[in-house]
Design an enzyme around this catalytic site. Sequence first.
Site, mmCIF file in Angstrom:
data_model
loop_
_atom_site.group_PDB
_atom_site.id
_atom_site.type_symbol
_atom_site.label_atom_id
_atom_site.label_comp_id
_atom_site.label_asym_id
_atom_site.label_seq_id
_atom_site.Cartn_x
_atom_site.Cartn_y
_atom_site.Cartn_z
ATOM 1 N N HIS A 120 -7.388 -6.025 -0.152
ATOM 2 C CA HIS A 120 -6.545 -4.890 -0.023
ATOM 3 C C HIS A 120 -4.890 -5.931 0.058
ATOM 4 O O HIS A 120 -4.563 -6.288 0.826
ATOM 5 C CB HIS A 120 -6.354 -3.978 0.991
ATOM 6 C CG HIS A 120 -5.342 -2.916 1.004
ATOM 7 N ND1 HIS A 120 -5.316 -2.449 -0.278
ATOM 8 C CD2 HIS A 120 -4.687 -2.181 1.801
ATOM 9 C CE1 HIS A 120 -4.262 -1.408 -0.081
ATOM 10 N NE2 HIS A 120 -3.897 -1.159 1.332
ATOM 11 N N SER A 151 0.701 -1.238 0.019
ATOM 12 C CA SER A 151 0.087 0.085 -0.009
ATOM 13 C C SER A 151 0.838 0.977 0.143
ATOM 14 O O SER A 151 1.853 1.319 -0.779
ATOM 15 C CB SER A 151 -1.038 -0.006 1.395
ATOM 16 O OG SER A 151 -2.019 0.788 0.948
ATOM 17 N N ASP A 168 -8.882 -4.744 -5.423
ATOM 18 C CA ASP A 168 -8.617 -3.773 -4.206
ATOM 19 C C ASP A 168 -9.144 -2.631 -4.010
ATOM 20 O O ASP A 168 -9.451 -1.872 -4.922
ATOM 21 C CB ASP A 168 -7.100 -3.385 -4.530
ATOM 22 C CG ASP A 168 -6.433 -3.171 -3.341
ATOM 23 O OD1 ASP A 168 -6.893 -2.191 -2.573
ATOM 24 O OD2 ASP A 168 -5.223 -3.535 -3.085
#
Length: 513
Positions: free
Chosen positions: A482, A226, A452
Amino acid sequence: MPKPQRLRAAALTVVLLSSVLVACSGSAKNDGDLSAQKLDWKDCPAPSAAEGGGAAPSPLPNGGTWQCATMKAPLDWDKPKGDTIGIALIRARTSGSASKRIGSLVFNFGGPGGSGVTTLPSFGQDYAKLRTRYDLVSFDPRGVGRSAPVKCENDQQLDTYFQQDATPDDAAERTAFVNNTKEFNSACEKNSKKVLPHVRTTDAARDMDLMRQVLGDDKLYYFGISYGTELGGVYAHLFPRHVGRAVFDAVVDPTQNAEQSSLGQAGGFQLALDNFAEDCTSKAQPCPIGDTPQDVKNRIAKLLTDLDKKPIPGIFPRQLTQTAATNGIAQSLYSKDFWQYLTEGLQEAYDGDGKILMALSDSMNGRSENGEYSNITAANIAINCADDKARYDTAYVQHKLPEFRAVSPLFGDFLAWSMASCTDWAVAGAADHPDVSAAGSAPILVVGNTGDPATPYEGAKKMVDALGKGVGVELTYKGQGHGSYDSKNKCVQSAVNGYLLDGKVPAAGTVCS
């Protein structure tokens, strides 16, 4: 969806939910060459409140222990001989033989604002294969956890802050929203004035290169998730020749400004909600929260409208507001494993009980069961505002609301108003978006997940293009949630492990499902 920040959370959200779920933070003078410092590794203590609290990490499967240390880094990288701060590190020594050891594999799990010192042990077993050739290492980036943490409001003030209406509908609500944001930002400046100018992603990237040297590695071996992909991209831009094997998972689009990122997330969370509703209503047994996907979403929308008018009991003495419910729904969309909690939480909320959705919201906000908050919200806002040049006022947000609502009827307002978090920030933002061009870098494996919610799939291709020709290698995972590696998908893990352990770069465009 922590409010009013732009979401860049990562797998650490799983840790916060499941847990509910080292370093000196002061500064000192730098009298020598920091790259030559020796780390004093010791068994890790229990996480600090700023790191999320809880117990010290459990022993490793082979009987070893997680070890922690403090690395000194310049407070101001423009003054490398000036004051220093402590960067908290954690490691698990390799389980393999010394002859097969490659080096240290450094993890950043995202946020920004997530504590790597608490997150890595929670996921340690997931990376057992990688530990056969690497020491697993993570850290609290500057401003986070035990690394000169940004401090803003106290726990009681944060309870009030998160009860505010984050999607104001009229002038009075807009005034209250603006005042709450100003109060929060003023508290950050009052309590953390010295560190706020020095928590940019470029600062954290320089810390990582110092870390590489202190750990004794010629190259940085890196696994970013991320926001960790943005940090890794910035590192590769600053130090392309120092990149060893690197993996970016759940990829931030480096070409977007703050507004574009928020709009992209609105679409990402809407897609995840659509997938959740389709999954619930496609099974043999009846879906308990709606007869069709649209019925599921209509009932959720009605719940949020009703909560805006009248909250319901949450976790005593707090009530489940529209904002907390939206936050909790967003949290549950980070992983398909959470969908069952969303279904149960919605069922109970329809019956007037908001405990589950509030627990999900608390997890997103870093609130533990004892009422203590980690500093993830403070750090997230501080890092985003230091990075992002744009400043949006309420008039601009109102102008953009129709565009956000068109992308996501459920999350559009929420993410549009989140853009106003930096309006009165004490430190100017650095740029419209990060520079991740990295000519001369070793190949970087870039893994995008088609489902996602927080870092939409399209960002992976944008990262590959921005890194430059011959650097980024894209791999697609057709999944939900995610990130990709922690989905346990064998194809993804085989590709990632093959590169990190054996240097085998998968073919560009590989697809896993």
